[in-house]
Every structure is written in structure tokens, then in C-alpha cells.
Design an enzyme around this catalytic site. Structure first.
Site, short mmCIF file in Angstrom:
data_model
loop_
_atom_site.label_atom_id
_atom_site.label_comp_id
_atom_site.label_asym_id
_atom_site.label_seq_id
_atom_site.Cartn_x
_atom_site.Cartn_y
_atom_site.Cartn_z
N GLY A 234 0.84 -1.21 0.00
CA GLY A 234 0.00 0.00 0.00
C GLY A 234 0.87 1.25 0.00
N HIS A 235 1.87 1.28 0.89
CA HIS A 235 2.78 2.43 0.93
C HIS A 235 3.53 2.56 -0.40
CE1 HIS A 235 2.73 1.33 5.38
NE2 HIS A 235 2.35 2.59 5.40
N GLY B 60 -3.19 7.90 1.42
CA GLY B 60 -4.07 6.79 1.07
C GLY B 60 -5.51 7.02 1.50
N ASP C 198 -6.96 5.85 5.09
CA ASP C 198 -7.15 6.70 6.28
C ASP C 198 -7.99 7.91 5.85
OD1 ASP C 198 -5.18 5.47 8.40
OD2 ASP C 198 -4.18 5.41 6.47
N ARG D 130 -0.38 -2.87 10.86
CA ARG D 130 -0.84 -3.55 12.08
C ARG D 130 -1.22 -5.02 11.82
NH1 ARG D 130 -2.49 1.85 13.31
NH2 ARG D 130 -1.84 2.36 15.43
P1 AMP Z 1 0.99 4.95 7.82
O1 AMP Z 1 2.40 4.53 7.72
O2 AMP Z 1 0.08 3.85 8.25
O3 AMP Z 1 0.81 6.22 8.60
O4 AMP Z 1 0.50 5.28 6.35
C1 AMP Z 1 1.22 6.14 5.51
C2 AMP Z 1 0.40 6.41 4.28
O5 AMP Z 1 0.11 5.19 3.60
C3 AMP Z 1 -0.97 7.04 4.61
O6 AMP Z 1 -1.26 8.06 3.65
C4 AMP Z 1 -1.92 5.87 4.47
O7 AMP Z 1 -3.24 6.25 4.14
C5 AMP Z 1 -1.27 5.08 3.35
N1 AMP Z 1 -1.71 3.70 3.40
C6 AMP Z 1 -1.76 2.89 4.48
N2 AMP Z 1 -2.27 1.69 4.15
C7 AMP Z 1 -2.57 1.75 2.83
C8 AMP Z 1 -3.15 0.83 1.90
N3 AMP Z 1 -3.54 -0.40 2.27
N4 AMP Z 1 -3.30 1.22 0.62
C9 AMP Z 1 -2.92 2.47 0.22
N5 AMP Z 1 -2.37 3.38 1.05
C10 AMP Z 1 -2.20 3.03 2.34
#
Ligand code: AMP
Length: 284
Positions: free
Chosen positions: A35-36, A148, A151, A188
Site C-alpha cells: 500500500g505504501h 491513502g 485513512d 498492524r
Molecule cells: P501509515 O504509515 O500507516 O501512517 O501510512 C502512511 C500512508 O500510507 C498514509 O497516507 C496511508 O493512508 C497510506 N496507506 C496505508 N495503508 C494503505 C493501503 N492499504 N493502501 C494504500 N495506502 C495506504
């Protein structure tokens, strides 16, 4: 890929890059997954230079245990970023982002959008999130910011913050990447037990069920049924709501808005997961 820890070094590189092209920025908390990486790829498709940050921001964790247990596989993250073609990893220490005396939060007035759903169940979370995104944008000054849809409430608040602060940065929203059974990819997920990981796809199944039924059911009845579907042993839903995609206000019927989103938060064992689905999108 360059790895930079100091703001002054980063800013020299970025101001040079901005002379000749666009700088894209993907802020993360690490424990990276596909996703990232999809955000990095999206940035690379429209920007000439892509910066990713990994910073586990202490001020957005309302639960100290969650912060402690947040996975930090930095070596793996670096490998993934290198393979993705990311140009620069900004990897600051807490003291670099919040030097002594600068921890004072800027108070933004977001109205209702930071009070509901995540805002209600994780008090203080969005204050910390807005603080770190504002700080990182001050530091990086990107042309485009990639976030993403996963969130959804977070990006709604960031959109409001960009407006309040009159920043020129463009927010680019990227679709949620999912595992083959529909579970939204999340840092997570690795903390789920094998059994609960198998069952966790019920979250996405419930969202798609709500989408199929939204046109013909009253939303309070729909949400109650969805809530019941999620109430399996070891599952504890916190909310399941159908809201307006801009104001995040609860809706009663399919005809109440042109932009409707279903948002859910659910504890699965000891892991709290969030997800959402667009129910209707006829934005004008
Ligand atoms: P985080 O590291 O969880 O704070 O996420 C960093 C970025 O990655 C945020 O903009 C999230 O919305 C995005 N993100 C997290 N999970 C996904 C996913 N499954 N698909 C696309 N983007 C994601």
C-alpha cells in the site's frame, strides 16, 4: 536512494530538485507494505523527485501501548523503498522533528471533522497527526503530497489543514491496496494471530455488503446490521458509520448526499483496524 536524517541536509537537496522539477512526498510511519509502495509509485509517475519519510510520531498515539508495539523493521523498509525507486528517505529522530521548545501544537479549528469516529475513539490522535503533517510539510515543502484513502478521515483533515494554512501543496489521494481476501493492507496486520487474520476479511465483506444494500435501506438499520455482522468472538467493532465524504456528518439515507462513505473501526483481538468504502460518489 539517499537516506537523510538532518533537516538542513534535506532542505538543500530539495531546493535543488525544485529548480528543475516537481517534488512528491509520501509521509509514513514505516513497517512498509505494498500500500505504501503504491503511493511511492504514484508519486514517481507525476513527480521528478520522490521523498518518503519514516517517522513514528509519538504525539499521535493516544495509547502508549500502541506506540510501544508499533512494528519498526527499518532494514526491510529501506530495501522496499530502494526497490521502488524512491529517491530519498527522510529518517529523522524525534529531536530533529520536535527540537526542544518546538513541541507546542498549532491549534487548528477543524470543526466537526476531527471530533467524530477516530476523533471520538482516539482523543488527541488528530491533534498529533495534524501537528506532524504540518511540521513535515514545513520541512519538506513538497509540490505534491500523496496519501491513502485507507485513512479517509485523516486525509479529510489534511485537506482542511492545507486550506487553513494556504499551502500550495497538492493533495493526491491514492486507492486502498488490499490483500487477496479483501483485508486492507496495514502495518498492524502482522500483529494479528493466524486465526484472527483469516477472519479479519469480514471487515471488507461487511463494507461491500453495506455498499450493496445502501440504496434501499435506512442507514441506521444498515449500520446496526453491519455492527452485528462484525460482532464475532474476539471482534469488537467501535463504529460503523455512513457519512458525508466532505463533512463526515452521519447520513440517514442514500439520497442525503452525493458523496457517501462507510467507515469502520474494529478491534480484532488486540489489534485495532480501520477501513472504509465509497458508497456513492457523484461529487460535483
Ligand atoms: P501509515 O504509515 O500507516 O501512517 O501510512 C502512511 C500512508 O500510507 C498514509 O497516507 C496511508 O493512508 C497510506 N496507506 C496505508 N495503508 C494503505 C493501503 N492499504 N493502501 C494504500 N495506502 C495506504
Amino acid at each position: 536512494m539517499l537516506i537523510v536524517k538532518q533537516i538542513t541536509d534535506l532542505q538543500k537537496i530539495i531546493s535543488n530538485q525544485k529548480k528543475t522539477g516537481l517534488v512528491g512526498f509520501v509521509p509514513t510511519m514505516g513497517a512498509l507494505h505494498a500500500g505504501h509502495i503504491s503511493l511511492i509509485k504514484k508519486s514517481k509517475s507525476t513527480c521528478s523527485y520522490t521523498v518518503c519519510s519514516i517517522f513514528v510520531n509519538p504525539t499521535q498515539f493516544n495509547d502508549p501501548n500502541d506506540l510501544l508495539k508499533y512494528p519498526k523493521p527499518i532494514e526491510l523498509d529501506i530495501k522496499l523503498l530502494e526497490a521502488s525507486g524512491c529517491d530519498l528517505l527522510f529518517l529523522p529522530d524525534v529531536s530533529e522533528v520536535y527540537p526542544e521548545g518546538s513541541t507546542k501544537k498549532r491549534n487548528f479549528d477543524f470543526g466537526n471533522i476531527d471530533k467524530v469516529m477516530e476523533g471520538f475513539f482516539r482523543p488527541g490522535h488528530f491533534d498529533g497527526m495534524a501537528q506532524v503533517v504540518d511540521r513535515l510539510l514545513d520541512i519538506v515543502q513538497p509540490d505534491k503530497l500523496f496519501m491513502g484513502q485507507k485513512d479517509f478521515q485523516q486525509l479529510t483533515i489534511v485537506r482542511a489543514m492545507l486550506k487553513i494554512t494556504s499551502r500550495q501543496t497538492e493533495l493526491v489521494i491514492c486507492p486502498t491496496l488490499r490483500e487477496s481476501d479483501g483485508l486492507a493492507m496495514s502495518s498492524r496486520n502482522v500483529r494479528l494471530t493466524k486465526e484472527l487474520r483469516l477472519q479479519a476479511s469480514i471487515i471488507y465483506k461487511t463494507l461491500t455488503w453495506a455498499k450493496r444494500n445502501a440504496r434501499h435501506k435506512k442507514f441506521d438499520a444498515l449500520c446496526e446490521k453491519a455492527y452485528n455482522k462484525l460482532s464475532l468472538p474476539f471482534f469488537k467493532p467501535e463504529y460503523f458509520e455512513l457519512v458525508d465524504g466532505f463533512t463526515l456528518e452521519r447520513l440517514n439515507n442514500y439520497d442525503d448526499s452525493n458523496f457517501i462513505i462507510a467507515c469502520v473501526a474494529c478491534w480484532v483481538g488486540e489489534v485495532r483496524l480501520i477501513d472504509n468504502i465509497i458508497i456513492k460518489n457523484e461529487k460535483v
